[in-house]
Design an enzyme around this catalytic site. Structure first.
Site, mmCIF file in Angstrom:
data_model
loop_
_atom_site.group_PDB
_atom_site.id
_atom_site.type_symbol
_atom_site.label_atom_id
_atom_site.label_comp_id
_atom_site.label_asym_id
_atom_site.label_seq_id
_atom_site.Cartn_x
_atom_site.Cartn_y
_atom_site.Cartn_z
ATOM 1 N N THR A 63 6.023 -27.419 -21.848
ATOM 2 C CA THR A 63 6.955 -26.462 -22.169
ATOM 3 C C THR A 63 8.538 -26.813 -21.601
ATOM 4 O OG1 THR A 63 6.282 -25.029 -20.272
ATOM 5 C CG2 THR A 63 5.365 -24.309 -22.255
ATOM 6 N N GLU A 127 9.612 -19.962 -21.621
ATOM 7 C CA GLU A 127 9.044 -21.317 -21.878
ATOM 8 C C GLU A 127 8.677 -21.667 -23.160
ATOM 9 O OE1 GLU A 127 5.600 -21.711 -19.433
ATOM 10 O OE2 GLU A 127 6.662 -20.884 -17.566
HETATM 11 C C1 LIG Z 1 2.482 -20.146 -26.290
HETATM 12 C C2 LIG Z 1 2.249 -19.616 -24.978
HETATM 13 C C3 LIG Z 1 1.621 -18.632 -24.346
HETATM 14 C C4 LIG Z 1 1.472 -18.387 -23.216
HETATM 15 N N1 LIG Z 1 0.761 -17.046 -22.554
HETATM 16 C C5 LIG Z 1 0.415 -16.780 -21.363
HETATM 17 C C6 LIG Z 1 -0.203 -15.831 -20.898
HETATM 18 O O1 LIG Z 1 -0.596 -14.848 -22.019
HETATM 19 N N2 LIG Z 1 -0.385 -15.407 -19.655
HETATM 20 C C7 LIG Z 1 -0.110 -16.421 -18.782
HETATM 21 O O2 LIG Z 1 0.032 -16.238 -17.555
HETATM 22 N N3 LIG Z 1 0.772 -17.639 -19.062
HETATM 23 C C8 LIG Z 1 0.986 -17.706 -20.290
HETATM 24 N N4 LIG Z 1 1.780 -18.752 -20.642
HETATM 25 C C9 LIG Z 1 2.628 -19.481 -19.614
HETATM 26 C C10 LIG Z 1 1.698 -20.738 -19.132
HETATM 27 O O3 LIG Z 1 0.834 -20.070 -17.929
HETATM 28 C C11 LIG Z 1 2.934 -21.467 -18.691
HETATM 29 O O4 LIG Z 1 3.451 -22.269 -19.663
HETATM 30 C C12 LIG Z 1 2.471 -22.494 -17.692
HETATM 31 O O5 LIG Z 1 2.582 -21.743 -16.419
HETATM 32 C C13 LIG Z 1 3.031 -23.660 -17.250
HETATM 33 O O6 LIG Z 1 4.379 -23.606 -16.675
HETATM 34 P P1 LIG Z 1 5.082 -24.419 -15.884
HETATM 35 O O7 LIG Z 1 5.303 -25.714 -16.741
HETATM 36 O O8 LIG Z 1 6.341 -24.042 -15.495
HETATM 37 O O9 LIG Z 1 4.183 -25.135 -14.630
HETATM 38 C C14 LIG Z 1 1.978 -19.271 -22.054
HETATM 39 C C15 LIG Z 1 2.653 -20.279 -22.780
HETATM 40 C C16 LIG Z 1 2.828 -20.553 -23.714
HETATM 41 C C17 LIG Z 1 3.309 -21.856 -24.214
#
Ligand SMILES: Cc1cc2nc3c(=O)[nH]c(=O)nc-3n(C[C@H](O)[C@H](O)[C@H](O)COP(=O)(O)O)c2cc1C
Length: 201
Positions: A63, A127
């Protein structure tokens, strides 16, 4: 409805609902009206920042994060959750770029706005996962995005696999939802820089 910015002012992060099997099996495969409705489209723009890096490594879903000031257009009018739309990474202004022509096209995206309850983040983030295989990282490059619709609330998960599964469904739902004439035309919106690329078909 409390906006993401209003929730961010609270002393504690709000508790997110837990994902259930029933939620997973009853998810609609297409969301939103036949054309974007208020408050959409929402324009976002800013330099891509590093997140915690777990998206790519742990979730198979890299992301691109935007700085705080760049997410105000959505956090001040919309609730936390998962959204869909289009995004474009722009070539650097000095002309030196590792990105290829395909990378700088307008691509479909899914975006998570919130605190990632599964990872218990303290800071509100937006993100964006761009649905395109990039050949290199693009931290520091400018990114433009148009948010066109809402998919679902942020959820808490008991396993990483369930979160990965839901993100895969989010991607399919986004593609199905964008595959309608009134959404597709935003790929050619003036918010994007179409001079350096022809929008992907
Ligand atoms: C389409 C999409 C849906 C997401 N849905 C959730 C969610 O429902 N709950 C959640 O805790 N994180 C969700 N995430 C976030 C991910 O946890 C997050 O992208 C991950 O922590 C990576 O973040 P970082 O690259 O900053 O470590 C989602 C991310 C994306 C791209």
């Amino acid at each position: 409805m409390a906006t993401a910015a209003e929730l961010a002012q609270l002393p504690e992060r709000p508790e997110a609902p837990r994902q259930t099997t029933q939620f997973r099996t009853t998810r609609p495969q297409i969301v939103g009206a036949d054309a974007p409705e208020s408050p959409f489209p929402i324009l976002l723009a800013g330099p891509v920042q590093r997140g915690f890096g777990r998206g790519g490594k742990e979730l198979g879903c890299p992301t691109a994060n935007l700085p705080d000031e760049s997410i105000t257009p959505i956090s001040s009018v919309a609730k936390t959750g998962v959204y869909y739309g289009y995004a474009q990474v722009l070539p650097s202004k000095d002309g030196k770029t590792e990105l290829c022509q395909d990378d700088i096209r307008v691509h479909p995206m899914v975006m998570s706005l919130g605190w990632n309850p599964f990872y218990k983040n303290e800071v509100l983030t937006a993100e964006i996962h761009i649905m395109h295989e990039f050949r290199s990282d693009f931290y520091g490059y400018d990114m433009n995005a148009l948010v066109l619709g809402y998919i679902r609330p942020e959820l808490d998960y008991t396993s990483r696999e369930a979160l990965i599964e839901d993100i895969e469904v989010d991607k399919r739902v986004a593609l199905n939802s964008l595959n309608r004439p009134e959404y597709e035309k935003y790929k050619k919106d003036l918010h994007f820089d179409l001079s350096c690329t022809i929008a992907s078909s």
